[in-house]
Design a protein around this motif. Structure first.
Motif, PDB file in Angstrom:
ATOM      1  N   SER A  85       0.828  -1.196   0.000  1.00 41.98           N
ATOM      2  CA  SER A  85       0.000   0.000   0.000  1.00 41.98           C
ATOM      3  C   SER A  85       0.869   1.255   0.000  1.00 41.98           C
ATOM      4  CB  SER A  85      -0.941  -0.017   1.211  1.00 41.98           C
ATOM      5  OG  SER A  85      -1.903  -1.057   1.074  1.00 41.98           O
ATOM      6  N   HIS A  86       0.220   2.430   0.023  1.00 46.83           N
ATOM      7  CA  HIS A  86       0.936   3.687  -0.199  1.00 46.83           C
ATOM      8  C   HIS A  86       0.943   4.617   1.013  1.00 46.83           C
ATOM      9  CE1 HIS A  86       0.205   3.363  -4.866  1.00 46.83           C
ATOM     10  NE2 HIS A  86       0.674   2.241  -4.322  1.00 46.83           N
ATOM     11  N   LEU A  87       0.651   4.110   2.201  1.00 50.63           N
ATOM     12  CA  LEU A  87       0.599   4.973   3.380  1.00 50.63           C
ATOM     13  C   LEU A  87       1.932   5.619   3.714  1.00 50.63           C
ATOM     14  CD1 LEU A  87      -1.610   3.174   6.075  1.00 50.63           C
ATOM     15  CD2 LEU A  87      -2.172   5.165   4.689  1.00 50.63           C
ATOM     16  N   SER A  88       3.018   5.025   3.263  1.00 50.85           N
ATOM     17  CA  SER A  88       4.338   5.558   3.586  1.00 50.85           C
ATOM     18  C   SER A  88       4.754   6.698   2.658  1.00 50.85           C
ATOM     19  CB  SER A  88       5.385   4.441   3.525  1.00 50.85           C
ATOM     20  OG  SER A  88       5.381   3.813   2.251  1.00 50.85           O
ATOM     21  N   GLU A  89       3.898   7.052   1.699  1.00 47.16           N
ATOM     22  CA  GLU A  89       4.217   8.123   0.757  1.00 47.16           C
ATOM     23  C   GLU A  89       3.666   9.456   1.265  1.00 47.16           C
ATOM     24  OE1 GLU A  89       2.640   6.958  -3.003  1.00 47.16           O
ATOM     25  OE2 GLU A  89       3.761   5.062  -3.055  1.00 47.16           O
ATOM     26  N   PRO A  90       4.483  10.530   1.230  1.00 45.19           N
ATOM     27  CA  PRO A  90       4.029  11.833   1.733  1.00 45.19           C
ATOM     28  C   PRO A  90       2.735  12.320   1.110  1.00 45.19           C
ATOM     29  CG  PRO A  90       6.394  11.871   1.339  1.00 45.19           C
ATOM     30  CD  PRO A  90       5.884  10.563   0.784  1.00 45.19           C
ATOM     31  N   GLU A  91       2.507  12.028  -0.168  1.00 40.74           N
ATOM     32  CA  GLU A  91       1.280  12.496  -0.818  1.00 40.74           C
ATOM     33  C   GLU A  91       0.038  11.812  -0.253  1.00 40.74           C
ATOM     34  OE1 GLU A  91       0.925   9.505  -4.673  1.00 40.74           O
ATOM     35  OE2 GLU A  91       1.063  11.669  -4.962  1.00 40.74           O
ATOM     36  N   PRO A 117      -1.862  14.427   3.674  1.00 42.60           N
ATOM     37  CA  PRO A 117      -3.303  14.747   3.647  1.00 42.60           C
ATOM     38  C   PRO A 117      -4.114  13.952   4.678  1.00 42.60           C
ATOM     39  CG  PRO A 117      -2.456  14.402   1.424  1.00 42.60           C
ATOM     40  CD  PRO A 117      -1.384  13.962   2.355  1.00 42.60           C
ATOM     41  N   LEU A 118      -3.740  12.698   4.870  1.00 38.10           N
ATOM     42  CA  LEU A 118      -4.435  11.869   5.857  1.00 38.10           C
ATOM     43  C   LEU A 118      -4.319  12.491   7.243  1.00 38.10           C
ATOM     44  CD1 LEU A 118      -5.851   9.241   6.750  1.00 38.10           C
ATOM     45  CD2 LEU A 118      -3.578   8.183   6.895  1.00 38.10           C
ATOM     46  N   ALA A 119      -3.119  12.907   7.619  1.00 32.66           N
ATOM     47  CA  ALA A 119      -2.900  13.493   8.941  1.00 32.66           C
ATOM     48  C   ALA A 119      -3.644  14.812   9.097  1.00 32.66           C
ATOM     49  CB  ALA A 119      -1.405  13.700   9.173  1.00 32.66           C
ATOM     50  N   ILE A 120      -3.672  15.615   8.041  1.00 32.32           N
ATOM     51  CA  ILE A 120      -4.404  16.890   8.108  1.00 32.32           C
ATOM     52  C   ILE A 120      -5.887  16.626   8.324  1.00 32.32           C
ATOM     53  CG2 ILE A 120      -5.116  18.902   6.757  1.00 32.32           C
ATOM     54  CD1 ILE A 120      -2.322  18.911   5.514  1.00 32.32           C
ATOM     55  N   HIS A 121      -6.431  15.661   7.604  1.00 33.58           N
ATOM     56  CA  HIS A 121      -7.844  15.305   7.767  1.00 33.58           C
ATOM     57  C   HIS A 121      -8.136  14.847   9.193  1.00 33.58           C
ATOM     58  CE1 HIS A 121     -11.821  13.801   6.685  1.00 33.58           C
ATOM     59  NE2 HIS A 121     -11.512  12.672   7.293  1.00 33.58           N
ATOM     60  N   CYS A 122      -7.181  14.174   9.818  1.00 34.02           N
ATOM     61  CA  CYS A 122      -7.364  13.610  11.162  1.00 34.02           C
ATOM     62  C   CYS A 122      -6.846  14.531  12.264  1.00 34.02           C
ATOM     63  CB  CYS A 122      -6.656  12.259  11.256  1.00 34.02           C
ATOM     64  SG  CYS A 122      -7.321  10.997  10.155  1.00 34.02           S
ATOM     65  N   GLY A 123      -6.410  15.716  11.907  1.00 38.05           N
ATOM     66  CA  GLY A 123      -5.912  16.644  12.910  1.00 38.05           C
ATOM     67  C   GLY A 123      -4.609  16.201  13.553  1.00 38.05           C
ATOM     68  N   GLY A 124      -3.935  15.221  12.951  1.00 42.08           N
ATOM     69  CA  GLY A 124      -2.667  14.744  13.496  1.00 42.08           C
ATOM     70  C   GLY A 124      -2.794  13.736  14.613  1.00 42.08           C
ATOM     71  N   TYR A 125      -4.013  13.338  14.962  1.00 40.20           N
ATOM     72  CA  TYR A 125      -4.190  12.414  16.088  1.00 40.20           C
ATOM     73  C   TYR A 125      -4.051  10.963  15.645  1.00 40.20           C
ATOM     74  CZ  TYR A 125      -5.650  16.304  18.977  1.00 40.20           C
ATOM     75  OH  TYR A 125      -5.673  17.477  19.690  1.00 40.20           O
ATOM     76  N   ILE A 172      -6.115   8.608  12.827  1.00 38.79           N
ATOM     77  CA  ILE A 172      -5.419   8.067  11.651  1.00 38.79           C
ATOM     78  C   ILE A 172      -5.631   6.560  11.571  1.00 38.79           C
ATOM     79  CG2 ILE A 172      -3.134   7.633  10.649  1.00 38.79           C
ATOM     80  CD1 ILE A 172      -2.279  10.367  11.816  1.00 38.79           C
ATOM     81  N   ALA A 173      -5.460   5.871  12.700  1.00 41.07           N
ATOM     82  CA  ALA A 173      -5.630   4.419  12.724  1.00 41.07           C
ATOM     83  C   ALA A 173      -7.058   4.019  12.370  1.00 41.07           C
ATOM     84  CB  ALA A 173      -5.253   3.868  14.099  1.00 41.07           C
ATOM     85  N   THR A 174      -8.035   4.805  12.833  1.00 46.34           N
ATOM     86  CA  THR A 174      -9.434   4.506  12.533  1.00 46.34           C
ATOM     87  C   THR A 174      -9.724   4.641  11.043  1.00 46.34           C
ATOM     88  OG1 THR A 174     -10.183   5.182  14.734  1.00 46.34           O
ATOM     89  CG2 THR A 174     -11.821   5.205  12.970  1.00 46.34           C
ATOM     90  N   ILE A 175      -9.266   5.747  10.445  1.00 45.87           N
ATOM     91  CA  ILE A 175      -9.493   5.955   9.013  1.00 45.87           C
ATOM     92  C   ILE A 175      -8.802   4.867   8.194  1.00 45.87           C
ATOM     93  CG2 ILE A 175      -8.989   7.478   7.052  1.00 45.87           C
ATOM     94  CD1 ILE A 175     -11.329   8.402   8.727  1.00 45.87           C
ATOM     95  N   VAL A 176      -7.588   4.500   8.582  1.00 50.64           N
ATOM     96  CA  VAL A 176      -6.854   3.453   7.859  1.00 50.64           C
ATOM     97  C   VAL A 176      -7.619   2.134   7.930  1.00 50.64           C
ATOM     98  CG1 VAL A 176      -4.763   2.036   7.883  1.00 50.64           C
ATOM     99  CG2 VAL A 176      -4.589   4.525   8.092  1.00 50.64           C
ATOM    100  N   PRO A 222      -9.027  15.944   1.437  1.00 48.18           N
ATOM    101  CA  PRO A 222      -7.618  16.361   1.428  1.00 48.18           C
ATOM    102  C   PRO A 222      -6.810  15.762   0.284  1.00 48.18           C
ATOM    103  CG  PRO A 222      -7.991  14.724   3.128  1.00 48.18           C
ATOM    104  CD  PRO A 222      -9.336  15.129   2.619  1.00 48.18           C
ATOM    105  N   PHE A 223      -7.231  14.615  -0.211  1.00 47.00           N
ATOM    106  CA  PHE A 223      -6.467  13.946  -1.268  1.00 47.00           C
ATOM    107  C   PHE A 223      -6.744  14.542  -2.648  1.00 47.00           C
ATOM    108  CE2 PHE A 223      -7.159  10.966   2.215  1.00 47.00           C
ATOM    109  CZ  PHE A 223      -5.849  10.634   2.512  1.00 47.00           C
ATOM    110  N   LEU A 224      -7.678  15.493  -2.706  1.00 46.84           N
ATOM    111  CA  LEU A 224      -7.996  16.162  -3.966  1.00 46.84           C
ATOM    112  C   LEU A 224      -7.485  17.604  -4.002  1.00 46.84           C
ATOM    113  CD1 LEU A 224     -11.684  14.935  -4.484  1.00 46.84           C
ATOM    114  CD2 LEU A 224      -9.681  14.284  -5.848  1.00 46.84           C
ATOM    115  N   LEU A 225      -6.878  18.059  -2.903  1.00 46.51           N
ATOM    116  CA  LEU A 225      -6.494  19.457  -2.788  1.00 46.51           C
ATOM    117  C   LEU A 225      -5.037  19.693  -3.150  1.00 46.51           C
ATOM    118  CD1 LEU A 225      -8.300  20.389   0.555  1.00 46.51           C
ATOM    119  CD2 LEU A 225      -9.171  20.516  -1.785  1.00 46.51           C
TER     120      LEU A 225
END
Length: 369
Positions: free
Chosen positions: A262-268, A272-280, A284-288, A324-327
């Motif tokens: 998978s691609h979770l280790s890529e900054p792109e 965006p994932l962290a921004i959507h989750c507020g860094g918590y 992040i684990a829940t969304i993943v 966030p992944f479209l911005l």
């Protein structure tokens, strides 16, 4: 996040032949030992070790936003203690006349009976002094039948805490104590914390949302009995591969139940994932976890940016303007403010709907968190 079993370790080529449940358990039950989690666990351990170091128990606070990782830290610390004392970590639910509350404890059987060095109860909504005290006694195995005096309750409580060698009592969702809006009710419920600390010398840890600290304002005795505070902060959002965020996402990426990386280790993806989750971390684990389920059901080969776009759009109702992944990078910078504005508008709309329903005398249910 909840720890319930050891993650399944399977050869990457075997994932597609496994059930959805087995695949999701691998990521759903996985807990990453991040610096944030380890710091919170260390804080809880310090609370335990401080038992008996002063004439009275202390009242400490572990605070954080929803899905910041508070309960995960509590469970991890309790599991570690269970291993250390050769006891057992117990997680169960019990029911009283008023509510169902979560109960976790570290139990150790001895020749003299059961020792319970740490246990946790969930504070119900609108708690009362009598009700909260009864919950603590129930968690200790004492069922109150009939009417007993406050003095008898106090004696029972002290005898059980001392007899079971309790060092730390954790009140989870402790923000419920200070949400009644009535200062005298907050004061009375918080008096349970003070009573236990003073009478038995047990350490108290209140775990909850940041406004749990309002307890100290409503009841100054809680403030001055001693204890410390720790707030779980969000991860810094940094594209550096050596950042805590990047390491967390790379760790989660290795645990995803797909045959293709998978691609979770890529900054792109992880920025965006962290921004959507507020860094918590917990968010992040829940969304993943949820996005992984969506990917499996959609017959995707892995979890990537495109899958996350679709997941937020189709399964979470996120409009493209806030996805966030479209911005662009510039729009991402302003996304936290836009999300905050959208949340405030949502809260105002819900409040207006509930207000109208109440005025019409209609029944409604729902919790806005």
């Amino acid at each position: 996040m909840t720890i319930s079993s050891t993650p399944i370790k399977a050869d990457a080529s075997a994932w597609s032949s496994m059930s959805l449940s087995a695949r999701l358990s691998n990521i759903g039950n996985f807990i990453a030992d991040t610096p944030t989690l380890l710091d919170s666990v260390s804080f809880i351990q310090e609370c335990i070790e401080s038992h008996g170091c002063s004439p009275e128990g202390e009242i400490s606070f572990l605070l954080g936003e929803t899905r910041a990782g508070k309960t995960t830290a509590v469970e991890t610390a309790m599991r570690d203690l269970a291993d250390k004392v050769q006891g057992e970590f117990i997680s169960q639910r019990f029911r009283s006349d008023r509510h169902a509350a979560a109960l976790m404890s570290v139990d150790k059987m001895t020749r003299d009976g059961i020792e319970r060095p740490v246990f946790a109860i969930e504070v119900p909504k609108a708690p009362t002094f009598k009700g909260l005290l009864a919950d603590v006694l129930a968690a200790l195995g004492v069922a109150i039948k009939g009417k007993i005096t406050f003095g008898e309750q106090q004696s029972l409580l002290c005898a059980q805490l001392v007899g079971q060698r309790t060092k730390l009592l954790i009140f989870d969702d402790a923000q419920h104590v200070c949400e009644s809006g009535k200062n005298h009710e907050v004061y009375a419920a918080a008096d349970v914390f003070k009573l236990i600390a003073k009478v038995s010398g047990v350490q108290i840890l209140c775990v909850g949302l940041p406004h749990t600290l309002d307890v100290k304002t409503a009841n100054p005795q809680v403030k001055w009995i001693g204890g410390v505070e720790r707030t779980i902060e969000p991860l810094a959002i940094d594209a550096n591969p050596a950042s805590d965020l990047a390491i967390l996402c790379a760790t989660l990426n290795k645990e995803l139940p797909f045959e293709v990386a998978s691609h979770l280790s890529e900054p792109e993806v992880f920025v965006p994932l962290a921004i959507h989750c507020g860094g918590y971390e917990g968010r992040i684990a829940t969304i993943v976890r949820l996005a992984a389920r969506h990917a499996i059901r959609s017959n995707r080969h892995c979890l990537d940016k495109h899958c996350l776009i679709d997941f937020l759009r189709e399964m979470r109702g996120v409009p493209d303007a806030l996805n966030p992944f479209l911005l662009s990078a510039e729009d991402l910078t302003d996304l936290p403010n836009r999300l905050k504005d959208a949340k405030n508008a949502e809260v105002a709309a819900v409040a207006a709907r509930l207000g109208k329903a109440s005025r019409r005398g209609e029944a409604f249910s729902g919790i806005l968190r």
